[in-house]
Design a protein around this motif. Structure first.
Motif, PDB file in Angstrom:
ATOM      1  N   UNK A 127      71.153  24.155 -46.648  1.00 34.11           N
ATOM      2  CA  UNK A 127      69.827  23.805 -46.121  1.00 34.11           C
ATOM      3  C   UNK A 127      68.658  24.698 -46.272  1.00 34.11           C
ATOM      4  N   UNK A 128      69.181  26.211 -46.700  1.00 32.06           N
ATOM      5  CA  UNK A 128      68.049  27.118 -47.196  1.00 32.06           C
ATOM      6  C   UNK A 128      67.275  26.669 -48.265  1.00 32.06           C
ATOM      7  N   UNK A 129      67.857  26.154 -49.284  1.00 36.42           N
ATOM      8  CA  UNK A 129      66.952  25.663 -50.404  1.00 36.42           C
ATOM      9  C   UNK A 129      66.291  24.431 -50.131  1.00 36.42           C
ATOM     10  N   UNK A 130      66.945  23.480 -49.393  1.00 40.12           N
ATOM     11  CA  UNK A 130      66.219  22.081 -49.197  1.00 40.12           C
ATOM     12  C   UNK A 130      65.113  22.262 -48.387  1.00 40.12           C
ATOM     13  N   UNK A 131      65.029  23.220 -47.223  1.00 38.04           N
ATOM     14  CA  UNK A 131      64.013  23.319 -46.618  1.00 38.04           C
ATOM     15  C   UNK A 131      62.874  24.175 -47.245  1.00 38.04           C
ATOM     16  N   UNK A 132      63.434  25.147 -48.065  1.00 40.16           N
ATOM     17  CA  UNK A 132      62.324  26.017 -48.869  1.00 40.16           C
ATOM     18  C   UNK A 132      61.573  25.002 -49.675  1.00 40.16           C
ATOM     19  N   UNK A 133      62.296  24.160 -50.516  1.00 41.47           N
ATOM     20  CA  UNK A 133      61.609  23.332 -51.408  1.00 41.47           C
ATOM     21  C   UNK A 133      60.592  22.324 -50.743  1.00 41.47           C
ATOM     22  N   UNK A 134      60.899  21.828 -49.576  1.00 39.58           N
ATOM     23  CA  UNK A 134      60.212  21.020 -48.717  1.00 39.58           C
ATOM     24  C   UNK A 134      58.783  21.457 -48.340  1.00 39.58           C
ATOM     25  N   UNK A 135      58.927  22.818 -47.780  1.00 41.04           N
ATOM     26  CA  UNK A 135      57.918  23.505 -47.489  1.00 41.04           C
ATOM     27  C   UNK A 135      56.873  23.852 -48.515  1.00 41.04           C
ATOM     28  N   UNK A 136      57.350  24.475 -49.667  1.00 45.87           N
ATOM     29  CA  UNK A 136      56.880  24.638 -50.965  1.00 45.87           C
ATOM     30  C   UNK A 136      55.935  23.512 -51.565  1.00 45.87           C
ATOM     31  N   UNK A 137      56.733  22.358 -51.582  1.00 45.14           N
ATOM     32  CA  UNK A 137      56.255  21.271 -51.850  1.00 45.14           C
ATOM     33  C   UNK A 137      54.996  20.715 -51.127  1.00 45.14           C
ATOM     34  N   UNK A 138      55.045  21.072 -49.899  1.00 43.18           N
ATOM     35  CA  UNK A 138      53.846  20.539 -48.901  1.00 43.18           C
ATOM     36  C   UNK A 138      52.738  21.625 -49.070  1.00 43.18           C
ATOM     37  N   UNK A 139      53.080  22.632 -49.143  1.00 46.91           N
ATOM     38  CA  UNK A 139      52.061  23.663 -49.738  1.00 46.91           C
ATOM     39  C   UNK A 139      51.411  23.441 -50.882  1.00 46.91           C
ATOM     40  N   UNK A 140      52.317  23.163 -51.912  1.00 41.92           N
ATOM     41  CA  UNK A 140      51.500  22.852 -53.151  1.00 41.92           C
ATOM     42  C   UNK A 140      50.755  21.602 -53.210  1.00 41.92           C
ATOM     43  N   UNK A 141      50.897  20.569 -52.420  1.00 38.24           N
ATOM     44  CA  UNK A 141      50.202  19.276 -52.362  1.00 38.24           C
ATOM     45  C   UNK A 141      48.989  19.583 -51.531  1.00 38.24           C
ATOM     46  N   UNK A 142      48.867  20.558 -50.723  1.00 40.89           N
ATOM     47  CA  UNK A 142      47.574  20.714 -49.928  1.00 40.89           C
ATOM     48  C   UNK A 142      47.602  20.045 -48.560  1.00 40.89           C
ATOM     49  N   UNK A 143      49.067  19.539 -48.426  1.00 46.57           N
ATOM     50  CA  UNK A 143      49.311  18.830 -47.253  1.00 46.57           C
ATOM     51  C   UNK A 143      49.089  19.574 -46.080  1.00 46.57           C
ATOM     52  N   UNK A 144      49.813  20.858 -46.272  1.00 46.41           N
ATOM     53  CA  UNK A 144      49.647  21.451 -44.837  1.00 46.41           C
ATOM     54  C   UNK A 144      48.275  22.312 -44.667  1.00 46.41           C
ATOM     55  N   UNK A 176      72.073  32.855 -52.735  1.00 45.74           N
ATOM     56  CA  UNK A 176      72.516  33.189 -51.522  1.00 45.74           C
ATOM     57  C   UNK A 176      73.438  32.256 -50.928  1.00 45.74           C
ATOM     58  N   UNK A 177      73.602  30.995 -51.406  1.00 47.65           N
ATOM     59  CA  UNK A 177      74.756  29.979 -50.977  1.00 47.65           C
ATOM     60  C   UNK A 177      76.153  30.957 -51.599  1.00 47.65           C
ATOM     61  N   UNK A 178      76.115  31.231 -52.871  1.00 49.98           N
ATOM     62  CA  UNK A 178      77.064  31.652 -53.624  1.00 49.98           C
ATOM     63  C   UNK A 178      77.804  33.078 -52.754  1.00 49.98           C
ATOM     64  N   UNK A 179      76.745  33.969 -52.725  1.00 46.71           N
ATOM     65  CA  UNK A 179      77.076  35.405 -52.285  1.00 46.71           C
ATOM     66  C   UNK A 179      77.526  35.288 -50.889  1.00 46.71           C
ATOM     67  N   UNK A 180      76.779  34.790 -49.958  1.00 51.28           N
ATOM     68  CA  UNK A 180      77.100  34.602 -48.533  1.00 51.28           C
ATOM     69  C   UNK A 180      78.338  33.773 -48.211  1.00 51.28           C
TER      70      UNK A 180
END
Length: 286
Positions: free
Chosen positions: A95-112, A200-204
């Protein structure tokens, strides 16, 4: 008397305003959580992305490898029982990557930025995002648990103890969701987020006791792996579910995995949430 009455009135007014502010913030969180859940319904591939890797690991490790992997000093614990806690912990890492992509997408679109212009609690944006992302985590755990039961996984503990293990996993996943939100605000670049989250997924995952016991590791590496939060959470779930091997070593995390996990996960949440909220104040205007 009039001064006392006036002070009491001001105090009651402040308390009422504070109460109204809390209710408004809760309403904002619920509204944004609902928005993200509606988006999840329209994009089910997000749920598939969270569940696919752990389900595949259950099939590969719990079914294909179970006949060739033996655990020393297992006390009768089969490999598919041992590995399930690690696979459940892996859901939080996914879920680290899933949430990170969602937040970055909202920022990039100006939604936030648009959210920031509305009369709402700023913290509700990230709180709503991470709360909504707990839903695919829970659904993924149901899917992984169902497949685990099919390959032979069983618990040997009471219902409260089993529920405590799943509660710990959800708390760990929630901490990872906030780590993902922070990562999305800091990196913003989709390729960088995919690379860092996969690393992070592989190492951890593999620098832990998720899939193999630690008895064969050299001393210094074993110490690092034992203090990996994924190791302590996985071992804690094995203890709570009655799936722990007879001997796990003499280190503090392995002797008291439940206590260490609760403290570690609580510390991660207490540290990551304020840092993420502080980063959010400036992230949307960069």
């Amino acid at each position: 008397m009039s001064g006392v009455t006036g002070a009491a009135g001001l105090g009651a007014g402040a308390a009422g305003a504070a109460g109204t502010g809390v209710l408004a913030a809760v309403g904002d969180v619920l509204a944004l959580t609902g928005r993200h859940l509606r988006h999840l319904r329209r994009t089910p591939e997000k749920l598939i992305a969270v569940a696919l890797t752990p389900v595949a690991m259950v099939v590969i490790l719990g079914y294909l490898f179970a006949s060739v992997v033996t655990i020393k000093n297992s006390g009768g614990i089969e490999y598919h029982d041992y590995v399930m806690a690690g696979v459940f912990a892996q859901i939080g890492l996914t879920c680290i990557g899933i949430t990170a992509l969602g937040v970055a997408s909202d920022l990039g679109k100006g939604l936030i930025d648009r959210f920031r212009s509305l009369p709402m609690a700023r913290s509700s944006v990230l709180v709503g995002h991470t709360t909504a992302d707990l839903v695919p985590v829970a659904i993924s755990m149901v899917a992984v648990g169902s497949v685990g039961l099919l390959v032979g996984w069983r618990t040997d503990a009471g219902p409260l103890s089993v529920a405590g293990g799943f509660a710990l996993l959800l708390a760990f996943a929630y901490a990872m969701l906030w780590l993902g939100a922070l990562l999305g605000m800091v990196l913003r670049n989709m390729e960088a987020i995919n690379g860092i989250s996969a690393l992070a997924l592989v190492i951890l995952s593999f620098m832990s006791n998720s899939f193999m016991p630690l008895s064969g590791l050299p001393g210094w590496l074993r110490t690092v792996v034992e203090w990996n939060p994924v190791s302590t959470v996985s071992e804690a779930c094995r203890v709570l579910w009655g799936n722990a091997p007879a001997s796990t070593g003499g280190s503090l995390p392995m002797q008291h995995p439940v206590l260490v996990s609760v403290i570690t996960v609580g510390a991660l949440i207490a540290v990551l949430i304020p840092i993420a909220l502080r980063t959010f104040r400036t992230a949307a205007v960069r």
